[in-house]
Every structure is written in C-alpha cells, then in structure tokens.
Design a protein around this motif. Structure first.
Motif, mmCIF file in Angstrom:
data_model
loop_
_atom_site.group_PDB
_atom_site.id
_atom_site.type_symbol
_atom_site.label_atom_id
_atom_site.label_comp_id
_atom_site.label_asym_id
_atom_site.label_seq_id
_atom_site.Cartn_x
_atom_site.Cartn_y
_atom_site.Cartn_z
ATOM 1 N N GLU A 74 100.819 -4.962 -66.849
ATOM 2 C CA GLU A 74 99.387 -4.805 -67.142
ATOM 3 C C GLU A 74 98.842 -3.469 -66.623
ATOM 4 O OE1 GLU A 74 98.079 -6.947 -69.127
ATOM 5 O OE2 GLU A 74 96.155 -5.904 -69.155
ATOM 6 N N CYS A 75 99.311 -3.048 -65.450
ATOM 7 C CA CYS A 75 98.782 -1.804 -64.869
ATOM 8 C C CYS A 75 99.198 -0.589 -65.697
ATOM 9 C CB CYS A 75 99.227 -1.660 -63.423
ATOM 10 S SG CYS A 75 101.005 -1.830 -63.188
ATOM 11 N N HIS A 104 105.130 -11.916 -59.091
ATOM 12 C CA HIS A 104 104.507 -12.165 -60.397
ATOM 13 C C HIS A 104 105.281 -11.516 -61.546
ATOM 14 C CE1 HIS A 104 101.377 -12.929 -63.321
ATOM 15 N NE2 HIS A 104 101.441 -11.653 -63.675
ATOM 16 N N ALA A 105 105.765 -10.292 -61.304
ATOM 17 C CA ALA A 105 106.294 -9.486 -62.409
ATOM 18 C C ALA A 105 107.810 -9.565 -62.556
ATOM 19 C CB ALA A 105 105.883 -8.025 -62.225
ATOM 20 N N CYS A 128 105.438 -8.576 -66.321
ATOM 21 C CA CYS A 128 104.080 -7.997 -66.251
ATOM 22 C C CYS A 128 104.173 -6.477 -66.283
ATOM 23 C CB CYS A 128 103.375 -8.455 -64.976
ATOM 24 S SG CYS A 128 101.680 -7.836 -64.850
ATOM 25 N N CYS A 178 103.387 -8.101 -56.342
ATOM 26 C CA CYS A 178 103.839 -7.644 -57.659
ATOM 27 C C CYS A 178 105.176 -8.277 -58.026
ATOM 28 C CB CYS A 178 103.938 -6.118 -57.664
ATOM 29 S SG CYS A 178 104.541 -5.472 -59.234
ATOM 30 N N ALA A 203 97.461 -7.012 -56.826
ATOM 31 C CA ALA A 203 98.498 -6.343 -56.014
ATOM 32 C C ALA A 203 98.172 -4.880 -55.711
ATOM 33 C CB ALA A 203 99.844 -6.418 -56.744
ATOM 34 N N ILE A 204 97.225 -4.294 -56.463
ATOM 35 C CA ILE A 204 96.935 -2.864 -56.263
ATOM 36 C C ILE A 204 95.683 -2.737 -55.407
ATOM 37 C CG2 ILE A 204 96.586 -0.625 -57.373
ATOM 38 C CD1 ILE A 204 97.669 -1.887 -59.970
ATOM 39 N N CYS A 222 94.971 -6.216 -62.520
ATOM 40 C CA CYS A 222 96.250 -6.750 -62.020
ATOM 41 C C CYS A 222 96.052 -8.254 -61.797
ATOM 42 C CB CYS A 222 96.661 -6.061 -60.724
ATOM 43 S SG CYS A 222 98.081 -6.888 -59.953
ATOM 44 N N PRO A 223 96.872 -9.073 -62.437
ATOM 45 C CA PRO A 223 96.646 -10.531 -62.374
ATOM 46 C C PRO A 223 96.713 -11.101 -60.968
ATOM 47 C CG PRO A 223 98.291 -9.978 -64.037
ATOM 48 C CD PRO A 223 98.004 -8.711 -63.290
ATOM 49 N N VAL A 224 97.396 -10.417 -60.053
ATOM 50 C CA VAL A 224 97.547 -10.970 -58.699
ATOM 51 C C VAL A 224 96.910 -10.082 -57.632
ATOM 52 C CG1 VAL A 224 99.585 -12.368 -59.197
ATOM 53 C CG2 VAL A 224 99.869 -9.959 -58.596
HETATM 54 S S1 SF4 Z 1 103.175 -4.946 -62.741
HETATM 55 FE FE1 SF4 Z 1 101.197 -3.999 -62.208
HETATM 56 S S2 SF4 Z 1 99.660 -5.394 -63.037
HETATM 57 FE FE2 SF4 Z 1 101.600 -6.540 -62.947
HETATM 58 S S3 SF4 Z 1 101.599 -7.573 -60.963
HETATM 59 FE FE3 SF4 Z 1 102.620 -5.625 -60.651
HETATM 60 S S4 SF4 Z 1 101.015 -4.195 -59.967
HETATM 61 FE FE4 SF4 Z 1 100.007 -5.987 -60.899
#
Ligand code: SF4
Ligand code: SF4
Length: 231
Positions: A214-215, A198-199, A212, A195, A183-184, A179-181
């Motif tokens: 990515e997860c 960023h997303a 985003c 999340c 968040a998990i 996760c780029p930030v």
């Molecule tokens: S969508 Fe998933 S990978 Fe992207 S910022 Fe949110 S929790 Fe992280």
C-alpha cells in the motif's frame, strides 16, 4: 582504464535502468558498522543500480504476481551487480556486490533486519533519487517502482550529483495514513515487526508472499513525478 561512463554503459548493457555513482566522502554520516569501509576497508566508490518493475500488479487482488516480480527483480539486480563486480576485478580492482539479503544484523524481538549496507541510502548518495516518507527510494523518472542493487570498489570514479528531485510535500502523508497497520511513523521510520507481520505472510501452501504494498501504491510519485500517473 575504468571510467564512470564506462561503468554506466556496462550497467545499461546488462539491463539496469538506472546507474549512479557516489564517492566515499559522502558517507561520513553512516551509522557505526554500516559505512561502506566497514564492509570493504578500501572502498573509494559506490555504484548504485536499479531495475524498473511493472506497476499493474499493484492493482490486482492476487498477491502472486507482485511477489514473483519482487523476487525476479531482486535476482536481476543481483546478477547485474555481480557482473559489474566481476568487471572491476577483471580490470585489476577489488569490488564487492552488496546484496539485499541475507542480513548480518537481525533483532529477533523487533523482527528488524538490516542489509550489510542500506541499498536505498547508497542509491540516494549515488544520485538515483530521494527517500520518501514511506522509506522507499523514489526516482524522478521511475518513481518507487524500482529494485536496487549496488557494488563497492576501490576504483576511484567521478561521482554523480545528488538528486535534485522534488521530495515529499509537507502536506502529503498518504503513505503514513494508509498503512493498514500504522507501521510508518511520522519520522518515516518503518516498524519492521508491524510491516512483516502484515505484509510478509505465508499462503495456504506455506509459501511466503508479499501481501501488502500500500505504501508503494498510494504514493502520487509512484510512477515518477515527471510522468503522468497511470493505473
Ligand atoms: S508494506 Fe507498507 S503499507 Fe504495507 S504494512 Fe508494510 S509499511 Fe505498511
Ligand atoms: S505518499 Fe506522499 S508522503 Fe508518502 S512517500 Fe509518497 S509523496 Fe511522500
């Protein structure tokens, strides 16, 4: 007469790829305010449905197709849920479709929103899959490439078994690590503020896009562990 098989046939005919049923006795561990009977007091059964979404858009640079897919798929499961709720009422029962949004619960400071019921927890209790460390429901055939909807009703239906899918391996933390930030959390709780910031961003024209996933993409089970992963 309304039956579990009849509801599943109806859901399939309306375009759902998955349909599972939970009985109300599975929800004793629901948080206060988020038990199905907190939404409709006579709830006896919960119908969870899912529609597949295509995965190729996860591997391209533009966020536009993925954003559109999310919105269209959400509309699709909502339409199916609405039709199922109508069917229950036509058969003399009561039913409420459970939308993903709008939220009743919102905490501005942490930017945390909660649907009136958690669709992924309803899906888990209805046997559609398991909840991964990335906080997404993962089905054994279709992975996390699904969009969820649900209906609660006072009709008593035969429930499905909980999923016996393989779950996240203890050794896999790919979603958490990528996760780029960050968040998990290790407890699989997603910081919605991290999340969202960023997303869920606005493009140059001010339209919200999902920038985003990515997860979802990084998960080895994203396509379902019973299928060969493709990208
Ligand atoms: S969508 Fe998933 S990978 Fe992207 S910022 Fe949110 S929790 Fe992280
Ligand atoms: S990336 Fe690994 S830990 Fe995360 S949800 Fe997928 S299998 Fe589970």
């Amino acid at each position: 007469m309304i039956t579990s098989n009849g509801i599943k046939e109806l859901a399939r005919g309306l375009g759902a790829d998955l349909c599972g049923i939970a009985s109300i006795d599975r929800f004793d561990d629901s948080p206060k305010g988020f038990h199905p009977t907190d939404v409709y007091k006579n709830t006896k059964s919960i119908i969870s449905i899912a529609c597949r979404i295509p995965g190729t858009s996860l591997y391209i640079d533009s966020p536009s197709p993925y954003t559109a897919i999310e919105d269209i798929a959400m509309s699709r499961v909502s339409q199916i849920s609405l039709s199922i709720a109508m069917h229950f009422e036509q058969c003399g029962f009561h039913a409420v479709m459970i939308p993903s949004t709008p939220y009743d619960y919102w905490d501005e400071e942490s930017k945390t929103g909660k649907g009136i019921l958690s669709l992924k927890h309803l899906g888990y209790k209805a046997g559609l899959g398991y909840i991964g460390k990335n906080s997404l429901l993962c089905n054994d055939l279709f992975g996390n490439l699904i969009k969820l909807g649900a209906v609660i009703t006072d009709a008593e239906l035969v429930p499905d078994k909980l999923s016996d899918s393989v779950k996240c391996l203890d050794s896999c933390n790919l979603c958490i690590e990528n996760c780029p930030v960050g968040a998990i959390g290790l407890d699989s709780v997603v910081s919605q503020i991290k999340c969202r910031e960023h997303a869920e961003i606005n493009n140059k024209r001010g339209v919200e896009i999902y920038a985003c996933h990515e997860c979802r993409k990084i998960c080895p089970n994203r396509n379902g562990y019973k299928k060969i992963n493709r990208e």
